[in-house]
Design a protein around this motif. Structure first.
Motif, PDB file in Angstrom:
ATOM      1  N   TRP A 142      -6.824  -5.873  -1.630  1.00  0.00           N
ATOM      2  CA  TRP A 142      -6.642  -7.514  -2.202  1.00  0.00           C
ATOM      3  C   TRP A 142      -5.286  -7.447  -2.278  1.00  0.00           C
ATOM      4  N   MET A 143      -4.294  -6.604  -2.885  1.00  0.00           N
ATOM      5  CA  MET A 143      -2.698  -7.094  -2.878  1.00  0.00           C
ATOM      6  C   MET A 143      -1.844  -7.265  -1.442  1.00  0.00           C
ATOM      7  N   GLY A 144      -2.712  -6.607  -0.647  1.00  0.00           N
ATOM      8  CA  GLY A 144      -2.223  -6.231   0.753  1.00  0.00           C
ATOM      9  C   GLY A 144      -1.177  -7.127   0.950  1.00  0.00           C
ATOM     10  N   PRO A 145      -1.572  -8.864   1.034  1.00  0.00           N
ATOM     11  CA  PRO A 145      -1.437  -9.447   1.377  1.00  0.00           C
ATOM     12  C   PRO A 145       0.066  -9.570   1.282  1.00  0.00           C
ATOM     13  N   TYR A 147       2.280  -7.993  -0.358  1.00  0.00           N
ATOM     14  CA  TYR A 147       3.399  -6.436   0.473  1.00  0.00           C
ATOM     15  C   TYR A 147       3.911  -7.455   1.228  1.00  0.00           C
ATOM     16  N   ARG A 148       2.505  -6.973   2.851  1.00  0.00           N
ATOM     17  CA  ARG A 148       2.809  -7.772   4.072  1.00  0.00           C
ATOM     18  C   ARG A 148       3.444  -8.332   4.838  1.00  0.00           C
ATOM     19  N   PHE A 149       2.934  -9.803   3.791  1.00  0.00           N
ATOM     20  CA  PHE A 149       4.424 -10.918   4.036  1.00  0.00           C
ATOM     21  C   PHE A 149       5.713 -10.579   4.365  1.00  0.00           C
ATOM     22  N   LEU A 150       5.558  -9.914   2.396  1.00  0.00           N
ATOM     23  CA  LEU A 150       6.976  -9.532   2.700  1.00  0.00           C
ATOM     24  C   LEU A 150       8.164  -8.235   3.367  1.00  0.00           C
ATOM     25  N   GLY A 151       7.256  -7.984   4.628  1.00  0.00           N
ATOM     26  CA  GLY A 151       8.038  -7.017   5.158  1.00  0.00           C
ATOM     27  C   GLY A 151       7.339  -5.411   4.698  1.00  0.00           C
ATOM     28  N   LEU A 152       6.528  -5.046   3.830  1.00  0.00           N
ATOM     29  CA  LEU A 152       6.508  -3.615   3.215  1.00  0.00           C
ATOM     30  C   LEU A 152       5.252  -3.480   3.637  1.00  0.00           C
ATOM     31  N   THR A 153       5.117  -1.838   4.372  1.00  0.00           N
ATOM     32  CA  THR A 153       3.621  -1.417   4.233  1.00  0.00           C
ATOM     33  C   THR A 153       2.436  -0.975   3.536  1.00  0.00           C
ATOM     34  N   VAL A 154       1.280  -1.092   3.029  1.00  0.00           N
ATOM     35  CA  VAL A 154       0.516  -0.593   2.170  1.00  0.00           C
ATOM     36  C   VAL A 154      -0.461   0.525   2.876  1.00  0.00           C
ATOM     37  N   ASN A 155      -1.374   1.032   2.139  1.00  0.00           N
ATOM     38  CA  ASN A 155      -2.561   1.877   2.193  1.00  0.00           C
ATOM     39  C   ASN A 155      -3.021   2.040   1.318  1.00  0.00           C
ATOM     40  N   SER A 156      -4.786   2.608   1.570  1.00  0.00           N
ATOM     41  CA  SER A 156      -5.344   3.190   0.489  1.00  0.00           C
ATOM     42  C   SER A 156      -5.342   4.519   1.333  1.00  0.00           C
ATOM     43  N   VAL A 157      -6.146   5.872   0.273  1.00  0.00           N
ATOM     44  CA  VAL A 157      -5.904   7.211   0.741  1.00  0.00           C
ATOM     45  C   VAL A 157      -7.508   7.046  -0.529  1.00  0.00           C
ATOM     46  N   GLN A 158      -8.155   7.256   1.050  1.00  0.00           N
ATOM     47  CA  GLN A 158      -9.962   8.400   0.442  1.00  0.00           C
ATOM     48  C   GLN A 158     -10.191   9.371   1.017  1.00  0.00           C
ATOM     49  N   ALA A 159     -10.914  10.046   0.052  1.00  0.00           N
ATOM     50  CA  ALA A 159     -12.150  11.038   0.299  1.00  0.00           C
ATOM     51  C   ALA A 159     -12.022  11.318   1.673  1.00  0.00           C
ATOM     52  N   GLY A 160     -12.191  12.616   2.417  1.00  0.00           N
ATOM     53  CA  GLY A 160     -12.944  12.760   3.583  1.00  0.00           C
ATOM     54  C   GLY A 160     -11.622  11.836   4.527  1.00  0.00           C
ATOM     55  N   MET A 161     -10.768  11.246   4.869  1.00  0.00           N
ATOM     56  CA  MET A 161      -9.893  11.230   5.933  1.00  0.00           C
ATOM     57  C   MET A 161      -9.434  12.824   6.465  1.00  0.00           C
ATOM     58  N   SER A 162      -8.856  12.743   7.357  1.00  0.00           N
ATOM     59  CA  SER A 162      -8.397  13.428   8.669  1.00  0.00           C
ATOM     60  C   SER A 162      -6.916  13.434   8.025  1.00  0.00           C
ATOM     61  N   LEU A 163      -6.419  14.476   8.128  1.00  0.00           N
ATOM     62  CA  LEU A 163      -4.903  14.665   8.147  1.00  0.00           C
ATOM     63  C   LEU A 163      -4.665  13.664   8.282  1.00  0.00           C
ATOM     64  N   SER A 164      -4.245  13.548   9.568  1.00  0.00           N
ATOM     65  CA  SER A 164      -3.028  12.166  10.602  1.00  0.00           C
ATOM     66  C   SER A 164      -3.598  10.854   9.940  1.00  0.00           C
ATOM     67  N   GLU A 165      -4.901  10.365   9.552  1.00  0.00           N
ATOM     68  CA  GLU A 165      -4.947   9.073   8.789  1.00  0.00           C
ATOM     69  C   GLU A 165      -4.785   9.810   6.973  1.00  0.00           C
ATOM     70  N   LYS A 166      -4.749  10.045   6.775  1.00  0.00           N
ATOM     71  CA  LYS A 166      -3.859  10.100   5.248  1.00  0.00           C
ATOM     72  C   LYS A 166      -2.415  10.550   5.147  1.00  0.00           C
ATOM     73  N   LYS A 167      -1.762  11.137   6.653  1.00  0.00           N
ATOM     74  CA  LYS A 167      -0.335  11.704   6.862  1.00  0.00           C
ATOM     75  C   LYS A 167      -0.051   9.616   6.613  1.00  0.00           C
ATOM     76  N   GLU A 168      -0.217   8.651   7.554  1.00  0.00           N
ATOM     77  CA  GLU A 168      -0.268   7.683   7.765  1.00  0.00           C
ATOM     78  C   GLU A 168      -0.339   7.029   6.621  1.00  0.00           C
ATOM     79  N   ALA A 169      -1.212   7.588   5.722  1.00  0.00           N
ATOM     80  CA  ALA A 169      -1.160   6.495   4.648  1.00  0.00           C
ATOM     81  C   ALA A 169       0.042   6.922   3.882  1.00  0.00           C
ATOM     82  N   TYR A 170       0.004   7.779   3.608  1.00  0.00           N
ATOM     83  CA  TYR A 170       0.906   8.263   2.551  1.00  0.00           C
ATOM     84  C   TYR A 170       2.521   8.158   3.271  1.00  0.00           C
ATOM     85  N   ALA A 171       2.478   7.217   4.451  1.00  0.00           N
ATOM     86  CA  ALA A 171       3.908   7.276   4.822  1.00  0.00           C
ATOM     87  C   ALA A 171       4.342   6.279   4.460  1.00  0.00           C
TER      88      ALA A 171
END
Length: 758
Positions: A142-145, A147-171
């Motif tokens: 919902w709020m992602g547009p 952040y992204r318009f202003l040049g920042l990155t955003v994501n959410s972490v969900q239970a069941g994500m792979s290690l690489s997906e979580k690492k990317e989200a926390y980055a």
């Protein structure tokens, strides 16, 4: 004393008004930075400038006006949302590390975007901790547009994500995640044998949503990671059978608040006869006594469809404060096994605990903490004492016009139920939507049946049908809707008048808005306020009322039924002073619970201090900050984890029986600290000796395949779960005067005075 309290409150109120005046002045400055004439390119260039300023060391306070003006304009363009002045004031307070109280429907999600953006400009990353996975995903999308318009990155972490997906989200610059999932990921990081297998980066700034629930109600909940090794407890059924044959008062008694149960002399004798074990209190029978106590607790204190449900052949605990199924949550191991045995199910809990951390300790890892909720003021002292967080009440955008009626108090439960059904039937005829908050799954089902008999159709929302929550809540504000719910509808849900139909909203408003009826008062005033808060959002009309009986558990516990000398009657009692007495009881219980939490923290705080010292050493090794060969690094990490897991097992063992120290006139907390300190001090030498021996056996080999041959590998699989420790909390009162006397009589006095065994 009252004068002093009033003076202090007056001083706090004046201080709050001064702060709000400063924030209002800043809002004026933000509004004056009118960016409507700027094109998109200019807005994005401004955001880039702010990022460069922040990374070059410019204090964020100096960038706040420009940053917030930028977010406000972007929110209008990208989401069609123009933040209210009070939302901007809340956003300023969040940046200044306050815990803000914003009423339901006031737009906390958008308020959080401004401080999240400002603090993410440094590139260090920030976390927004949400109530559940759904909200983490929703808010990030919902709020992602913005952040992204202003040049920042955003994501959410969900239970069941792979290690690489979580690492990317926390980055990402901004990460939306539940405290539970972020904490589990931290625990996984603490046992990683390679830096590549970690997902978190250093913690920086956190915004905690529904902060009272997380920072107080859930604060002491331990998150656990263990090796996935099933442990069967085949003798669980044996103890369950013994417990089922013991009779209340004849064989066991409760403490004054019925939070604990303990065997009396006759019960111990009966149990000894059935188990054929001799003196149950002999040291070699301590495991039998523990198992029997767990079975007795499960049998007499844990109620089906109140504390837990059985679904798909599994025990599912019900979260006390929300009424929802507590996902992935278990009781302490012995109690969980006893409960499954009580229900005739096979136990699945087990495995060696590799790491644990409470939510309170996990959140304290963030150097900068702030939070938001609709109910914080009632626990302001608790927040300040535990987290050094000050509560600031933000005024609503529109005045709250909800009518909160005095409690209706009845002499007995049957009269209360009869009055409830009459009131609901009467109001329902007008078409006004009604939300009824009940105390348990059992009560919600019972009330629904009573309403059906009275010809009132209703939707039931409880832990049994939680999958239907979104659909039921979406219709709860429609004309003629009657929704019977547990505390599930008391937090994190937004009930709109008329549902999704604006025309219906006007009709419902004319009828008086949503009518909230509670069938009981909770121990915490905050939980009651959350339920009330479903009505009267954003200046909507509404009303709330609580139906109470002198036979309700909370009132029985404090003996109000004895103090009120009223004959049994169907009409509500006239004594208005009873409402204030009930509020006083709630505040007493909240104070008691806070004292319990503080005492229990004395046990967990030292273990956490030890963990942090050991983990700091582990982290230095993991990051290669010590001159070690690959083999030395791997071996030392392995044995740090091995001996820490052993230490946790020892700590758990001590906690189970440390209250016995009070029998010898020793302070249990002091004894606990002394014993775990002594044990912890032995860990470094154990690690050194084991590492040296293993490295000698390896012959200095840096071949991972060779390491694996010697068993130097991570667990084949792990599981994460939460221990529901509210039952552990009550062990502080397990040894009452009666218990101590019984123990003394059986183990000390019997041989001296040559008493018979029975």
């Amino acid at each position: 004393m009252n004068i002093a309290v009033k003076l202090m409150q007056k001083f706090k109120d004046r201080d709050t008004q001064n702060k709000l005046k400063v924030y209002q002045d800043k809002v004026v400055l933000i509004r004056k930075r009118n960016l409507e004439a700027w094109d998109d390119g200019q807005l994005q260039a401004e955001s880039l400038r702010l990022q460069e300023e922040a990374k070059s060391g410019t204090p964020l306070d100096e960038l706040l006006i420009d940053a917030y003006a930028l977010v406000c304009e972007t929110a209008k363009r990208k989401l069609g949302l123009n933040p209210y002045d009070v939302q901007i004031m809340a956003a300023i307070a969040l940046h200044e590390r306050f815990l803000i109280e914003q009423h339901t429907g006031e737009g906390k999600t958008l308020s959080a975007v401004m401080p999240a953006y400002l603090n993410a400009l440094t590139g260090k990353g920030i976390h927004v901790l949400t109530f559940n996975d759904y909200l983490a995903k929703r808010d990030a999308e919902w709020m992602g547009p913005i952040y992204r318009f202003l040049g920042l990155t955003v994501n959410s972490v969900q239970a069941g994500m792979s290690l690489s997906e979580k690492k990317e989200a926390y980055a990402k610059d901004i990460t939306y995640v539940t405290a539970k999932e972020a904490g589990f990921d931290y625990l996984r990081d603490t046992i990683a044998l390679s830096e590549a297998d970690t997902v978190h980066r250093p913690f920086h700034y956190v915004i905690v949503d529904e902060a009272d629930s997380l920072l107080l109600d859930e604060a002491r909940v331990p998150l656990v990671i263990s090796s996935d090794l099933p442990s069967s407890r085949s003798d669980g059924f044996r103890f369950a059978e013994v417990a089922q044959q013991l009779k209340r008062d004849e064989h066991y008694d409760f403490d004054e608040f019925q939070r604990n149960v303990y065997l009396n002399e006759a019960g111990a004798a009966q149990a000894e006869s059935m188990l054929g074990c001799g003196n149950l209190y002999d040291s070699h029978n301590s495991h039998l006594l523990t198992s029997l106590n767990c079975a007795l607790h499960a049998e007499s204190l844990l109620k089906k469809n109140v504390d837990y449900i059985v679904r798909d052949g599994k025990i599912e605990l019900i979260e006390e404060y929300t009424g929802r199924v507590a996902e992935n949550r278990y009781l302490p191991d012995g109690l969980q096994a006893a409960l499954t045995a009580k229900e005739g199910l096979s136990s699945i809990a087990g495995g060696k605990i590799l790491g644990t951390i409470t939510i309170q300790h996990f959140i304290s890892l963030y150097p900068q903490i702030c939070g938001m909720t609709a109910t914080a003021h009632a626990s302001a002292m608790d927040f300040e004492d535990i987290y050094a967080l000050q509560v600031l009440q933000i005024p609503p955008n529109r005045p709250n016009i909800r009518i909160d009626h005095l409690h209706r108090i009845y002499t007995h439960k049957e009269a209360k139920l009869k009055a409830l059904v009459q009131e609901i039937s009467s109001v329902h005829k007008s078409g006004r939507p009604i939300l009824i908050g009940t105390s348990s799954v059992e009560e919600s089902d019972m009330l629904a049946k009573a309403l059906a008999v009275a010809g009132v159709p209703c939707h039931v929302l409880n832990a049994k049908n939680d999958a239907e929550e979104a659909g039921i809540i979406a219709k709860a504000g429609e004309t003629g809707a009657v929704t019977v719910s547990t505390n599930m509808a008391g937090r994190g849900v937004d009930i709109r008048l008329g549902g999704v139909d604006p025309a219906q909203a006007e009709v419902v408003a004319k009828l008086g808005g949503l009518y909230v009826i509670a069938t009981h008062v909770n121990e915490s005033v905050r939980i009651d306020d959350q339920l009330r808060g479903r009505s009267g959002r954003q200046g909507d009309p509404g009303a709330s009322i609580f139906y109470v009986s002198l036979e309700d558990e909370l009132l029985l516990r404090f003996g109000i039924h004895k103090a009120v000398r009223a004959s049994r009657q169907d009409e509500a009692l006239e004594e208005t002073v009873l409402s204030s007495k009930i509020t006083s009881i709630q505040r007493i219980v909240m104070g008691q619970n806070f004292d319990i939490h503080k005492e229990l923290n004395c046990y967990s705080d030292m273990v956490e201090d030890q963990r942090r010292i050991l983990y700091a050493e582990r982290l230095r090794i993991l990051k290669g900050e010590q001159p070690l060969s690959p083999a030395e690094q791997w071996v030392r990490l392995f044995y740090i984890d091995e001996f820490w897991a052993d230490h946790l097992a020892y700590v758990s063992y001590l906690r189970e029986g440390i209250h016995l120290e009070s029998l010898a006139s020793r302070n249990p907390i002091d004894e606990f600290h002394a014993q775990i300190t002594e044990a912890y001090e032995q860990i470094p030498s154990k690690i050194n000796n084991a590492s040296e021996n293993m490295l000698e056996r390896l012959g200095g080999s840096n071949d991972p395949a060779e390491w694996e041959k010697f068993g130097l590998k991570s667990p084949a699989s792990t599981r994460t779960y939460i221990i529901n420790d509210q039952y552990l909390q009550n062990k502080r009162t397990s040894w009452t005067g009666t218990t101590v006397f019984a123990y003394w009589l059986r183990t000390v006095a019997r041989p001296i005075f040559k008493l018979s065994k029975y």
